[in-house]
Each structure stands twice: as structure tokens, then as C-alpha cells.
Motif scaffolding. Structure first.
Motif, mmCIF file in Angstrom:
data_model
loop_
_atom_site.group_PDB
_atom_site.id
_atom_site.type_symbol
_atom_site.label_atom_id
_atom_site.label_comp_id
_atom_site.label_asym_id
_atom_site.label_seq_id
_atom_site.Cartn_x
_atom_site.Cartn_y
_atom_site.Cartn_z
ATOM 1 N N TYR A 194 0.777 -1.174 -0.200
ATOM 2 C CA TYR A 194 0.163 0.074 0.012
ATOM 3 C C TYR A 194 0.947 1.344 -0.169
ATOM 4 O O TYR A 194 1.920 1.220 0.690
ATOM 5 C CB TYR A 194 -0.882 0.066 1.188
ATOM 6 N N ASP A 195 0.457 2.173 -0.784
ATOM 7 C CA ASP A 195 1.092 3.512 -0.733
ATOM 8 C C ASP A 195 0.307 4.515 -0.260
ATOM 9 O O ASP A 195 0.505 5.860 -0.611
ATOM 10 C CB ASP A 195 1.777 3.703 -1.979
ATOM 11 N N PHE A 196 -0.771 4.142 0.321
ATOM 12 C CA PHE A 196 -1.934 5.177 1.141
ATOM 13 C C PHE A 196 -2.310 4.414 2.381
ATOM 14 O O PHE A 196 -1.900 3.385 2.714
ATOM 15 C CB PHE A 196 -3.024 5.221 0.068
ATOM 16 N N VAL A 197 -3.263 5.168 3.102
ATOM 17 C CA VAL A 197 -3.682 4.763 4.401
ATOM 18 C C VAL A 197 -5.209 4.847 4.401
ATOM 19 O O VAL A 197 -5.806 5.684 3.686
ATOM 20 C CB VAL A 197 -3.017 5.800 5.565
ATOM 21 N N THR A 198 -5.595 3.808 5.151
ATOM 22 C CA THR A 198 -7.002 3.436 4.806
ATOM 23 C C THR A 198 -7.535 3.466 6.460
ATOM 24 O O THR A 198 -6.849 3.074 7.357
ATOM 25 C CB THR A 198 -7.388 2.116 4.073
ATOM 26 N N ALA A 199 -9.007 3.599 6.376
ATOM 27 C CA ALA A 199 -9.569 3.350 7.685
ATOM 28 C C ALA A 199 -9.376 2.000 8.253
ATOM 29 O O ALA A 199 -8.981 1.824 9.456
ATOM 30 C CB ALA A 199 -11.057 3.735 7.649
ATOM 31 N N GLU A 200 -9.188 0.960 7.397
ATOM 32 C CA GLU A 200 -8.940 -0.512 7.822
ATOM 33 C C GLU A 200 -7.555 -0.573 8.425
ATOM 34 O O GLU A 200 -7.590 -1.192 9.493
ATOM 35 C CB GLU A 200 -9.105 -1.432 6.691
ATOM 36 N N MET A 201 -6.682 -0.087 7.872
ATOM 37 C CA MET A 201 -5.246 0.117 8.395
ATOM 38 C C MET A 201 -5.177 0.647 9.679
ATOM 39 O O MET A 201 -4.661 0.022 10.811
ATOM 40 C CB MET A 201 -4.393 1.025 7.421
ATOM 41 N N LEU A 202 -5.895 1.812 9.896
ATOM 42 C CA LEU A 202 -5.968 2.576 11.496
ATOM 43 C C LEU A 202 -6.758 1.587 12.339
ATOM 44 O O LEU A 202 -6.202 1.560 13.454
ATOM 45 C CB LEU A 202 -6.823 4.025 11.109
ATOM 46 N N ASN A 203 -7.749 0.925 11.926
ATOM 47 C CA ASN A 203 -8.531 0.028 12.965
ATOM 48 C C ASN A 203 -7.567 -1.330 13.306
ATOM 49 O O ASN A 203 -7.786 -1.567 14.373
ATOM 50 C CB ASN A 203 -9.739 -0.422 12.330
ATOM 51 N N ASP A 204 -6.627 -1.527 12.290
ATOM 52 C CA ASP A 204 -5.870 -2.764 12.766
ATOM 53 C C ASP A 204 -4.947 -2.395 13.541
ATOM 54 O O ASP A 204 -3.887 -3.334 13.785
ATOM 55 C CB ASP A 204 -5.400 -3.311 11.456
ATOM 56 N N GLY A 205 -4.595 -1.080 13.777
ATOM 57 C CA GLY A 205 -3.391 -0.684 14.524
ATOM 58 C C GLY A 205 -2.141 -0.254 13.806
ATOM 59 O O GLY A 205 -0.951 -0.280 14.308
ATOM 60 N N TYR A 206 -2.220 -0.175 12.219
ATOM 61 C CA TYR A 206 -1.036 -0.026 11.726
ATOM 62 C C TYR A 206 -0.485 1.660 11.942
ATOM 63 O O TYR A 206 -1.314 2.432 11.874
ATOM 64 C CB TYR A 206 -1.471 0.252 10.211
ATOM 65 N N GLY A 207 0.879 1.799 12.331
ATOM 66 C CA GLY A 207 1.434 2.896 12.616
ATOM 67 C C GLY A 207 0.850 3.436 13.949
ATOM 68 O O GLY A 207 1.170 4.423 14.323
ATOM 69 N N ALA A 208 0.197 2.714 14.744
ATOM 70 C CA ALA A 208 -0.279 3.464 15.976
ATOM 71 C C ALA A 208 0.148 2.782 17.145
ATOM 72 O O ALA A 208 -0.240 2.785 18.381
ATOM 73 C CB ALA A 208 -2.007 2.932 16.141
ATOM 74 N N GLY A 209 1.510 2.308 17.134
ATOM 75 C CA GLY A 209 2.371 2.080 18.248
ATOM 76 C C GLY A 209 3.116 3.217 18.886
ATOM 77 O O GLY A 209 3.910 3.220 19.847
ATOM 78 N N HIS A 210 3.049 4.434 18.466
ATOM 79 C CA HIS A 210 3.904 5.496 18.889
ATOM 80 C C HIS A 210 3.261 6.119 20.495
ATOM 81 O O HIS A 210 1.991 6.516 20.474
ATOM 82 C CB HIS A 210 3.940 6.713 17.984
ATOM 83 N N GLY A 211 4.237 6.350 21.372
ATOM 84 C CA GLY A 211 3.767 6.819 22.547
ATOM 85 C C GLY A 211 4.708 6.548 23.711
ATOM 86 O O GLY A 211 5.934 6.187 23.425
ATOM 87 N N ILE A 212 4.332 7.008 24.929
ATOM 88 C CA ILE A 212 5.144 6.503 26.149
ATOM 89 C C ILE A 212 4.103 5.830 26.915
ATOM 90 O O ILE A 212 2.990 6.217 27.043
ATOM 91 C CB ILE A 212 5.331 7.988 26.770
ATOM 92 N N GLU A 213 4.711 4.588 27.613
ATOM 93 C CA GLU A 213 4.021 3.962 28.601
ATOM 94 C C GLU A 213 4.853 3.870 30.059
ATOM 95 O O GLU A 213 5.850 3.859 30.151
ATOM 96 C CB GLU A 213 3.754 2.497 28.018
ATOM 97 N N MET A 214 3.731 3.930 31.131
ATOM 98 C CA MET A 214 4.318 3.923 32.425
ATOM 99 C C MET A 214 3.900 2.608 33.206
ATOM 100 O O MET A 214 2.563 2.252 32.956
ATOM 101 C CB MET A 214 3.922 5.005 33.061
ATOM 102 N N PHE A 215 4.763 2.116 33.784
ATOM 103 C CA PHE A 215 4.492 0.887 35.022
ATOM 104 C C PHE A 215 4.990 1.029 36.216
ATOM 105 O O PHE A 215 5.920 1.660 36.509
ATOM 106 C CB PHE A 215 5.054 -0.286 34.198
#
Length: 249
Positions: A194-215
Motif C-alpha cells: 500500500y502507498d496510502f492509508v485506509t480506515a481499515e489500516m488504522l483500525n488494525d493498529g497500523y502505525g499506531a504504536g507511538h507513545g510513552i507507557e508507564m508501569f
């Protein structure tokens, strides 16, 4: 990496040292060539430890910031990616071969002590007889007891919702920087063409791993998730490294 009013920057083949007394006008004090593909850097007691991926670990004397020098070129067991120096120990994350622990009581004569597997380790943090390894594709922070650095013992893992990288610990809280894809995105080849982004990709968690987590790691054998901050999805490749530093509040 910054110590006092001096900043040490590991770039491609060059260590740059700046005076930051006037942060609006940093002054370049020196450049040291020959450090390979600079990845991460730690400075302790006038000694800089620089990881350089395929070029291993460079140990540099920076006591005189205007005249730094390479004192040791250490051949690590795999691609030297992350680094942390604590007391007499240097910890180098070596991707699939885990973390290499090196005795630096004499930084001019480093001695290999051990290495321990922990997934594809990108970054590492250690203090008070514990080591924390950010495992990339495994999406974990792996916690070890290193009271005997020749025989590290795995205690537990913190499960992340993103690829694991930078780690920082303060006051029994583990902070983890994450990137790439969410834990729920399992089939990494699904959208390879894919050279584009779809709603399905977002729902699957594609590219959605960015952030900071605390334990909460007051019980290091049983870490407890506290919270996470998610930053916007990102889909570009390239310089894939994330770190976290805690300062004040």
C-alpha cells in the motif's frame, strides 16, 4: 547526551562537543572523527561510551572537551545499538543477542562479563542491581536482576502497545518509549504494497504504536500497567529510534 554545560552529540563518524553556557548560542569546542555510525551515547566520569551499530562500541576520553580522543574500540557481540553506563558497568544492547554487560572499572581496559537474551533489544537502562531492556518487535520491557552481572536473572516483562525502545526508571516507575505498530497489528506484511492509508489500516493498529507507557515496578517480579500517552499514527519509514528521559515533573 548532556553533562553540566557540555553537550556530547554522536553523529555519523563524528563526536561533536558543545559548550552550552549560553544555550542560545552554543559553541562548538571540538570534533572527534572515527566513531562509526553513532547511535547512542553515555558520558560518565569524563568517559564517553558510543554505540555505532556494526562498528561496535567506542570508548572516548572527553575529560578535556577541547581535545577528546578514542581510547578503545570494543568489538561487541552484535550490532551495538543502545548503551547505558552505571558505576563500573556498561550495558550495550545488541539486538537479537540481547544485552552485553561490560566491566568498565578500568575504561581503558573493558572486560566482557556476560550477555543475556531479551528479544530484539534496542535500548537499555540500569540502576540499583536491576536492568531494563527495551525489546523491539517483542513489544516489551524485560526486567533483570543484575546483582551478579555475570549471571543476569530475568524477573518479568512489561507488555507494550508498540515496538519497544527507550527505557527510563525513576521512583519505581518504568517509562517506555514505543513506536511503529500497535500490539494488535499482527500481520506486518498485510499492507506492504500500500502507498496510502485506509480506515481499515488504522483500525488494525497500523502505525499506531507511538507513545510513552508507564508501569509501577515497585514489585519487579510483577509490574503493573499505569497509563500510556499515544502520539499520532506515523506511517513513514526511516530513522526508527525512540527514547524517553524524565526530568522534574
Amino acid at each position: 547526551n548532556e553533562t553540566g554545560n557540555i553537550a556530547y552529540i554522536a553523529g555519523k563518524n563524528t563526536l561533536y562537543i558543545f559548550n552550552l553556557e549560553n544555550p542560545e548560542n552554543p559553541v562548538l569546542l571540538s570534533e572527534l572523527k572515527g566513531i562509526g555510525s553513532g547511535r547512542q551515547i553515555e558520558v560518565q566520569n569524563g568517559i564517553a561510551y558510543i554505540t555505532s551499530r556494526a562498528d561496535g562500541l567506542f570508548i572516548c576520553d572527553v575529560k578535556d572537551p577541547e581535545h577528546p580522543s578514542i581510547v578503545v574500540h570494543y568489538d561487541t557481540i552484535e550490532l551495538a545499538t543502545g548503551v547505558w553506563a552505571s558505576g563500573n558497568l556498561c550495558f550495550v544492547s545488541c539486538r537479537h543477542l540481547g544485552v552485553e554487560i561490560i566491566d568498565i572499572s578500568d575504561p581503558y581496559n573493558p572486560v566482557h562479563l556476560s550477555n543475556v537474551l531479551a528479544g530484539e533489544v534496542q535500548s537499555v537502562f540500569a540502576e540499583n542491581n536491576y536492568m531494563y531492556a527495551g525489546a523491539w518487535m517483542q513489544k516489551e520491557v524485560v526486567i533483570f536482576d543484575i546483582s551478579d552481572p555475570k549471571n543476569p536473572v530475568k524477573l518479568s516483562s512489561c507488555l507494550l502497545d508498540g515496538f519497544g525502545d527507550g527505557v527510563y526508571v525513576r521512583d519505581n516507575i518504568c517509562f517506555a518509549a514505543t513506536g511503529h505498530h500497535s500490539r494488535k497489528f499482527i500481520n506486518r506484511t498485510k499492507y506492504a504494497k500500500y502507498d496510502f492509508v485506509t480506515a481499515e489500516m488504522l483500525n488494525d493498529g497500523y502505525g499506531a504504536g507511538h507513545g510513552i507507557e508507564m508501569f509501577d515496578i515497585s514489585d519487579r517480579r510483577n509490574p503493573k500497567f499505569i497509563s500510556r500517552i499515544k502520539t499520532p499514527p506515523l506511517f513513514m519509514g526511516g530513522n526508527d529510534m525512540w527514547d524517553v528521559i524524565v526530568s522534574g515533573n
